[in-house]
Motif scaffolding. Structure first.
Motif: not given
Lengths: 146, 146
Positions: A34, A36, A40-43, A46, A88, A99, A101, A146
């Motif tokens: 995933l 992200v 902005t933290g927006e997803i 995938l 990350e 996940l 980032r 984030p």
């Protein structure tokens, strides 16, 4: 790291609580990943990685995936400029999902349809009839997370 | 909605730009589903749904999954109290992944290890040796971004 360099999963306790990174590739040789937006933290999307894509992601600090539709390694952004620089990477409890980032290069987008995120539609059920349809999702709100 | 009530995917344009919800179940009969805390924005877990789990999620407004390890339908929180009430469900461009924004019941947790999120470890590569190990991830920061 060589593409074959990921050790096999150990006991459940080792997988869940240990410090060894032992990604659990599925029968298809893939783990789910995933992405992200680290700012902005927006997803964003995938996708999937095989051993080689995961090794290259760790080596280069840029996201590589396995394109299931094209059946080939996929350096995200190599043609579009939307390179994903990994800030990350996390792994989940049973080590079969990642996940990432990421900071997105180019125009900051991700989806091949031209949107920033692939998750641009909401599944809306009619309260009366129960009929389901897709409607445009709300745009993301500003965030400090984030 | 009957479990068999999801129509098959149409053309690529219909799948990507249409209003019809035509989830693309894989060869294993599953779509990937990501659960995000609707209040904090924290990414909680990644799991899978078959047709029945997806239909029940839409019907009940609570997250149902297919447990691959147990091989059975899984009403998340039925035993732990960590019921996931769906605030919003999104689908991605090719309709093979779902994003659920949920409010979590019980103690607010999600992971069977007792953590709030399943993504509690960072994959850290040693800049010198390239050796990879898992370290505890930073706790989530307060956020205004659901």
């Amino acid at each position: 790291m060589a593409a074959s360099g990921f050790p096999p999963p150990g006991t459940r306790a080792e997988v869940e609580e240990g410090a060894a990174f032992t990604p659990r590739f599925g029968a298809d040789g893939l783990v789910t990943a995933l992405a992200v937006d680290a700012v902005t933290g927006e997803i964003l999307m995938l996708a999937h990685m095989n051993r080689d894509a995961l090794a290259r992601t760790i080596e280069t600090g840029e996201a590589w995936y396995w394109s299931r539709s094209r059946g080939e390694l996929w350096h995200k952004g190599a043609t579009s400029g939307q390179i994903q620089t990994v800030v990350e990477m996390r792994v989940d409890c049973d080590q079969d999902a990642l996940l990432l980032r990421v900071r997105v290069g180019g125009d900051g987008g991700c989806c091949h349809t031209g949107r920033r995120s692939c998750f641009y539609r909401t599944v809306a059920a009619d309260p009366g009839t129960g009929a389901v349809r897709l409607v445009p999702a709300d745009p993301p709100r500003p965030s400090t997370h984030p």
